[in-house]
Design a protein around this motif. Structure first.
Motif, PDB file in Angstrom:
ATOM      1  N   ARG A  90       0.855  -1.183   0.000  1.00 13.71           N
ATOM      2  CA  ARG A  90       0.000   0.000   0.000  1.00 13.71           C
ATOM      3  C   ARG A  90       0.887   1.227   0.000  1.00 13.71           C
ATOM      4  NH1 ARG A  90      -5.151   1.547   3.922  1.00 13.71           N
ATOM      5  NH2 ARG A  90      -5.621   3.531   2.910  1.00 13.71           N
ATOM      6  N   PHE A  91       0.702   2.102  -0.972  1.00 11.53           N
ATOM      7  CA  PHE A  91       1.489   3.331  -1.052  1.00 11.53           C
ATOM      8  C   PHE A  91       1.259   4.157   0.202  1.00 11.53           C
ATOM      9  CE2 PHE A  91       2.052   7.801  -2.267  1.00 11.53           C
ATOM     10  CZ  PHE A  91       3.363   7.733  -2.723  1.00 11.53           C
ATOM     11  N   GLY A  92       2.349   4.524   0.877  1.00 11.34           N
ATOM     12  CA  GLY A  92       2.248   5.281   2.116  1.00 11.34           C
ATOM     13  C   GLY A  92       2.015   4.423   3.339  1.00 11.34           C
ATOM     14  N   GLY A  93       1.862   3.100   3.153  1.00  8.67           N
ATOM     15  CA  GLY A  93       1.587   2.217   4.281  1.00  8.67           C
ATOM     16  C   GLY A  93       2.832   1.914   5.098  1.00  8.67           C
ATOM     17  N   ASN A  94       2.659   1.809   6.415  1.00  7.42           N
ATOM     18  CA  ASN A  94       3.793   1.508   7.282  1.00  7.42           C
ATOM     19  C   ASN A  94       3.429   0.630   8.466  1.00  7.42           C
ATOM     20  OD1 ASN A  94       2.324   3.334   8.808  1.00  7.42           O
ATOM     21  ND2 ASN A  94       4.015   4.767   9.134  1.00  7.42           N
ATOM     22  N   SER A  95       2.399  -0.207   8.280  1.00  8.36           N
ATOM     23  CA  SER A  95       2.003  -1.129   9.344  1.00  8.36           C
ATOM     24  C   SER A  95       1.418  -2.395   8.726  1.00  8.36           C
ATOM     25  CB  SER A  95       0.963  -0.481  10.272  1.00  8.36           C
ATOM     26  OG  SER A  95      -0.293  -0.367   9.627  1.00  8.36           O
ATOM     27  N   ALA A 157      13.689   0.511  -2.238  1.00 10.03           N
ATOM     28  CA  ALA A 157      14.671   0.011  -1.277  1.00 10.03           C
ATOM     29  C   ALA A 157      14.208  -1.313  -0.699  1.00 10.03           C
ATOM     30  CB  ALA A 157      14.888   1.030  -0.150  1.00 10.03           C
ATOM     31  N   GLY A 158      15.170  -2.091  -0.232  1.00  8.48           N
ATOM     32  CA  GLY A 158      14.887  -3.366   0.413  1.00  8.48           C
ATOM     33  C   GLY A 158      15.980  -3.686   1.422  1.00  8.48           C
ATOM     34  N   ILE A 159      15.914  -4.880   1.996  1.00 13.28           N
ATOM     35  CA  ILE A 159      16.893  -5.315   2.991  1.00 13.28           C
ATOM     36  C   ILE A 159      17.556  -6.594   2.488  1.00 13.28           C
ATOM     37  CG2 ILE A 159      17.295  -5.904   5.415  1.00 13.28           C
ATOM     38  CD1 ILE A 159      14.627  -4.602   6.090  1.00 13.28           C
ATOM     39  N   TYR A 160      18.872  -6.589   2.478  1.00 14.89           N
ATOM     40  CA  TYR A 160      19.633  -7.730   1.971  1.00 14.89           C
ATOM     41  C   TYR A 160      19.511  -8.924   2.922  1.00 14.89           C
ATOM     42  CZ  TYR A 160      23.493 -10.323  -0.153  1.00 14.89           C
ATOM     43  OH  TYR A 160      24.252 -11.280  -0.779  1.00 14.89           O
ATOM     44  N   LEU A 161      19.276 -10.111   2.337  1.00  9.80           N
ATOM     45  CA  LEU A 161      19.120 -11.337   3.113  1.00  9.80           C
ATOM     46  C   LEU A 161      20.367 -12.216   3.110  1.00  9.80           C
ATOM     47  CD1 LEU A 161      15.578 -12.499   1.914  1.00  9.80           C
ATOM     48  CD2 LEU A 161      16.151 -11.656   4.185  1.00  9.80           C
ATOM     49  N   GLY A 162      21.155 -12.149   2.046  1.00 14.88           N
ATOM     50  CA  GLY A 162      22.246 -13.088   1.818  1.00 14.88           C
ATOM     51  C   GLY A 162      21.969 -13.868   0.540  1.00 14.88           C
ATOM     52  N   ASP A 163      23.003 -14.536   0.007  1.00 18.81           N
ATOM     53  CA  ASP A 163      22.859 -15.305  -1.229  1.00 18.81           C
ATOM     54  C   ASP A 163      22.273 -14.470  -2.367  1.00 18.81           C
ATOM     55  OD1 ASP A 163      24.025 -17.648  -0.462  1.00 18.81           O
ATOM     56  OD2 ASP A 163      22.156 -18.648   0.074  1.00 18.81           O
ATOM     57  N   ASP A 164      22.619 -13.174  -2.396  1.00 21.37           N
ATOM     58  CA  ASP A 164      22.164 -12.258  -3.449  1.00 21.37           C
ATOM     59  C   ASP A 164      20.657 -12.065  -3.470  1.00 21.37           C
ATOM     60  OD1 ASP A 164      24.644 -11.451  -4.589  1.00 21.37           O
ATOM     61  OD2 ASP A 164      24.816 -13.422  -5.520  1.00 21.37           O
ATOM     62  N   GLN A 165      20.005 -12.270  -2.348  1.00 20.98           N
ATOM     63  CA  GLN A 165      18.561 -12.074  -2.263  1.00 20.98           C
ATOM     64  C   GLN A 165      18.246 -10.926  -1.318  1.00 20.98           C
ATOM     65  OE1 GLN A 165      16.866 -15.838  -1.187  1.00 20.98           O
ATOM     66  NE2 GLN A 165      17.895 -16.920  -2.841  1.00 20.98           N
ATOM     67  N   PHE A 166      17.114 -10.268  -1.563  1.00 22.05           N
ATOM     68  CA  PHE A 166      16.680  -9.189  -0.678  1.00 22.05           C
ATOM     69  C   PHE A 166      15.175  -9.270  -0.493  1.00 22.05           C
ATOM     70  CE2 PHE A 166      16.047  -7.459  -4.864  1.00 22.05           C
ATOM     71  CZ  PHE A 166      15.063  -6.494  -4.777  1.00 22.05           C
ATOM     72  N   ILE A 167      14.719  -8.744   0.624  1.00 19.11           N
ATOM     73  CA  ILE A 167      13.298  -8.728   0.948  1.00 19.11           C
ATOM     74  C   ILE A 167      12.816  -7.284   0.855  1.00 19.11           C
ATOM     75  CG2 ILE A 167      13.694  -8.521   3.451  1.00 19.11           C
ATOM     76  CD1 ILE A 167      11.178 -10.319   3.810  1.00 19.11           C
ATOM     77  N   HIS A 168      11.621  -7.106   0.305  1.00 19.52           N
ATOM     78  CA  HIS A 168      11.099  -5.753   0.105  1.00 19.52           C
ATOM     79  C   HIS A 168       9.593  -5.818  -0.070  1.00 19.52           C
ATOM     80  CE1 HIS A 168      11.078  -6.083  -4.575  1.00 19.52           C
ATOM     81  NE2 HIS A 168      11.274  -7.286  -4.079  1.00 19.52           N
ATOM     82  N   SER A 169       8.956  -4.658   0.035  1.00 16.81           N
ATOM     83  CA  SER A 169       7.540  -4.548  -0.296  1.00 16.81           C
ATOM     84  C   SER A 169       7.473  -3.979  -1.697  1.00 16.81           C
ATOM     85  CB  SER A 169       6.804  -3.643   0.700  1.00 16.81           C
ATOM     86  OG  SER A 169       5.419  -3.630   0.407  1.00 16.81           O
ATOM     87  N   SER A 170       7.045  -4.783  -2.641  1.00 23.50           N
ATOM     88  CA  SER A 170       7.163  -4.449  -4.050  1.00 23.50           C
ATOM     89  C   SER A 170       5.978  -3.623  -4.539  1.00 23.50           C
ATOM     90  CB  SER A 170       7.301  -5.735  -4.865  1.00 23.50           C
ATOM     91  OG  SER A 170       7.523  -5.460  -6.207  1.00 23.50           O
ATOM     92  N   SER A 171       4.919  -4.254  -4.984  1.00 25.09           N
ATOM     93  CA  SER A 171       3.738  -3.529  -5.462  1.00 25.09           C
ATOM     94  C   SER A 171       2.525  -4.424  -5.289  1.00 25.09           C
ATOM     95  CB  SER A 171       3.893  -3.146  -6.932  1.00 25.09           C
ATOM     96  OG  SER A 171       3.810  -4.302  -7.742  1.00 25.09           O
ATOM     97  N   SER A 172       1.356  -3.844  -5.422  1.00 27.85           N
ATOM     98  CA  SER A 172       0.138  -4.640  -5.274  1.00 27.85           C
ATOM     99  C   SER A 172       0.065  -5.727  -6.337  1.00 27.85           C
ATOM    100  CB  SER A 172      -1.098  -3.731  -5.351  1.00 27.85           C
ATOM    101  OG  SER A 172      -1.092  -2.981  -6.561  1.00 27.85           O
ATOM    102  N   ARG A 173       0.559  -5.447  -7.539  1.00 28.80           N
ATOM    103  CA  ARG A 173       0.506  -6.433  -8.612  1.00 28.80           C
ATOM    104  C   ARG A 173       1.378  -7.653  -8.310  1.00 28.80           C
ATOM    105  NH1 ARG A 173       2.076  -4.658 -14.646  1.00 28.80           N
ATOM    106  NH2 ARG A 173       0.245  -3.342 -14.299  1.00 28.80           N
ATOM    107  N   SER A 174       2.501  -7.426  -7.641  1.00 29.47           N
ATOM    108  CA  SER A 174       3.426  -8.526  -7.403  1.00 29.47           C
ATOM    109  C   SER A 174       3.359  -9.095  -5.994  1.00 29.47           C
ATOM    110  CB  SER A 174       4.858  -8.088  -7.717  1.00 29.47           C
ATOM    111  OG  SER A 174       5.200  -6.941  -6.969  1.00 29.47           O
ATOM    112  N   GLY A 175       2.341  -8.728  -5.246  1.00 31.26           N
ATOM    113  CA  GLY A 175       2.070  -9.433  -4.002  1.00 31.26           C
ATOM    114  C   GLY A 175       2.573  -8.800  -2.731  1.00 31.26           C
TER     115      GLY A 175
END
Length: 210
Positions: A90-95, A157-175
């Protein structure tokens, strides 16, 4: 001592790559790989601003090229982040209740797990006075920044996990909250820089992890 974070069940990534509010062209999307977090090697960290180093013992470790000493701080943030995979965008969402945009997701994790109040927008977040990290020296918990609007300015922006992977909040289309590979062509092309914001964690949090 806290249980280590590395042994996680691999997570299948099947959703379409997207930026915080911009989508990668279909022709540029590489096949996603399964995500797993590795055991952490000891690597030398990049040079830290000396003024900051004198203010915080954890930061001083980086200034002296000491081995990476913040894995358990990363554990706390990433464990929480992975538990939120699938939370809506959600754009602007933080919870959790409202959903997250990319910077809202990062800010929520650092606030809830470490008591750190990060800037609200990616444009402000990328300017945090934290150590810059080279792409080859990334460690779990580092913030990774991307320019997805084609203008050379940070927009995701996202947070690096390791093994060249990162976690992020992408978009509504991509889940919403998901894991992607930085080796995918789209993210490799749009990557700008990374920062070790964990080095700026309150001293009491860093001390409690040792």
């Amino acid at each position: 001592m806290r249980k280590r974070f590395a042994p996680l069940v691999p997570l299948a990534l099947t959703l379409v790559l997207a930026a915080c509010a911009n989508h990668a062209p279909q022709s540029e999307i590489a096949a996603p790989a399964q995500a797993s977090l590795p055991s952490r090697p000891v690597v030398a960290a990049p040079v830290l601003n000396q003024n900051e180093a004198n203010e915080d013992d954890a930061v001083a470790d980086f200034a002296g090229h000491a081995p990476y000493q913040l894995p358990q701080l990363a554990d706390s943030v990433l464990e929480k982040g992975i538990s939120l995979i699938g939370t809506r965008y959600r754009f602007g969402g933080n919870s959790v209740k409202t959903g997250f945009d990319c910077s809202g997701f990062i800010g929520y994790l650092f606030r809830e797990e470490l008591g750190m109040e990060l800037p609200r927008s990616t444009r402000e977040m990328i300017n945090i006075d934290a150590p810059l990290v080279e792409r080859k020296a990334l460690e779990p918990g580092d913030l990774v920044f991307f320019s997805t609007n084609g203008r050379g300015r940070v927009s995701h922006a996202g947070i690096y996990l390791g093994d060249d992977q990162f976690i992020h909040s992408s978009s509504s289309r991509s889940g919403g909250v998901r894991i992607d590979s930085m080796d995918d062509r789209y993210w490799k092309r749009t990557f700008i820089e990374a920062k070790r914001v964990l080095a700026m964690a309150p001293t009491e949090h860093a001390a409690s992890q040792h």
